[in-house]
Write an enzyme that holds these catalytic residues in place. Structure first.
Site: not given
Ligand SMILES: *Cc1c(COP(=O)(O)O)cnc(C)c1O
Length: 356
Positions: A35, A253
């Site tokens: 994702k 800054y």
């Molecule tokens: C993002 C996600 C994962 C993966 O999690 P990581 O901590 O990056 O391994 C697994 N399951 C779900 C439902 C997620 O949303």
């Protein structure tokens, strides 16, 4: 023209990290979580490197459609499922699988007529309290979905852990046993584990594991000095100016850093406009010609300033590494009071991506 600020994405490191997943979960199928543009590494780049996995997972329908349009034909799960009938129809059209986590979705799927079949993952809430049916309503949802003609059977059963990266496993073990208890009598493959659970909690492995962050070579554990994973992304730029300032001169800054001696200051072409964290503190390490030097002064949009006083041999144009091999993004995250996930996801469009 090649940009001076660029990220290198090492696809062999992705494959190596996948081999670590399968070493920890030899009996489980792998749903690789890609994702958010493959955690900032490039959706298609990452999907290609992971061609051998059993399934891919994205958060939203659009991301799944993008993968189909790029020609990927493996199983793809949409972790947030759909929120309206139009999205459900899109998922069916593109042969994407949906996580079903709410009464709202259940009603949409029950009322959806004759537009093809969908594979689903029925999600139980074991304590995250974000998505998922509660313990009390899970069996009823299961029965109703079993009656739906548009749902492929048997469907899969899943949950997501809220505390898998805690060093204390008490909450995690409780959540795992809650899930197992509830799905115990139900037909269907099971999935629990994210990266932290894969690495730390063998009880969570089940039929499917869902690694995300570890595929990118980043440890899910705060303060971990891990070695098995290989960083996939490294972020690079160059020194664009070197200047000498006297004792007592403010830099950047609001002048948040003031030199305590005469200082050789370097200016690097990277800033929050590239995704380098604005909140990186004074002292955040940066590699110049492979040697660690400290960030000084505020991070600005296009530049950071670093203290080069200790480096005798340094010139404009020299390479700078912000994170990657030899300077883990986990360490930079600590200096910026954030988690490495946000840093790798946050690389902006201005950064040139080089895939190796
Ligand atoms: C993002 C996600 C994962 C993966 O999690 P990581 O901590 O990056 O391994 C697994 N399951 C779900 C439902 C997620 O949303």
């Amino acid at each position: 023209m090649s940009a001076i600020t660029y990220a290198v994405i090492d696809t062999t490191a992705i494959k190596h990290n996948l081999s670590v997943v399968t070493r920890y979960a030899p009996a489980s199928k792998v749903m690789a979580v890609i994702k958010a543009n493959g955690y900032g590494h490039g959706l298609v780049t990452v999907a290609k490197a992971l061609e051998s996995v059993d399934a891919l997972a994205v958060a939203r329908p659009d991301e799944g459609i993008q993968l189909r349009q790029a020609g990927f034909s493996q199983r793809i799960t949409v972790l947030a499922g759909f929120v309206c009938e139009q999205e459900l129809n899109d998922l069916i059209k593109y042969d994407l699988e949906a996580v079903i986590h709410s009464q709202h979705q259940l009603e949409i799927i029950e009322n959806q007529k004759g537009k093809g079949k969908i594979s689903i993952w029925l999600k139980l809430n074991v304590g995250m309290n974000r998505l998922g049916f509660n313990i009390k309503s899970y069996h009823a949802a299961y029965q109703r979905l079993w009656q739906c003609l548009s749902v492929n059977k048997p469907f899969a059963l899943m949950t997501h852990l809220s505390n898998a990266n805690d060093s204390n496993k008490e909450i995690t073990l409780k959540q795992i046993s809650t899930f197992k208890e509830i799905v115990n009598t139900l037909d269907g493959e099971q999935s629990i584990a994210n990266s932290a659970a894969i690495l730390a909690c063998p009880d969570s492995l089940a039929d499917w594991v869902r690694p995300g962050i570890m595929l990118y070579g980043v440890s899910p554990f705060a303060g971990d000095k891990k070695s098995e994973l290989k960083p996939v992304m490294s972020l690079h730029s160059k020194l664009i100016a070197i200047k000498h300032i006297n004792l007592g001169e403010p830099v950047g800054y609001s002048g948040t850093w003031i030199s305590k001696e005469s200082t050789k200051l370097g200016v690097v072409a990277i800033g929050y406009g590239d995704g380098y964290p604005r909140h990186a503190r004074n002292g955040t390490p940066v590699l110049v010609n492979g040697i660690r030097v400290p960030l000084v002064g505020r991070v600005s949009m296009d530049m950071i300033t670093i203290d080069l006083t200790e480096l005798a041999q340094v010139k404009v144009g020299d390479p700078v590494t912000l994170w990657g091999q030899g300077l883990l993004v986990e360490e930079i995250a600590r200096y910026a009071d954030t988690i490495p996930y946000t840093l790798i996801c946050g690389i902006t469009q201005r950064v040139d991506i080089r895939i190796i």
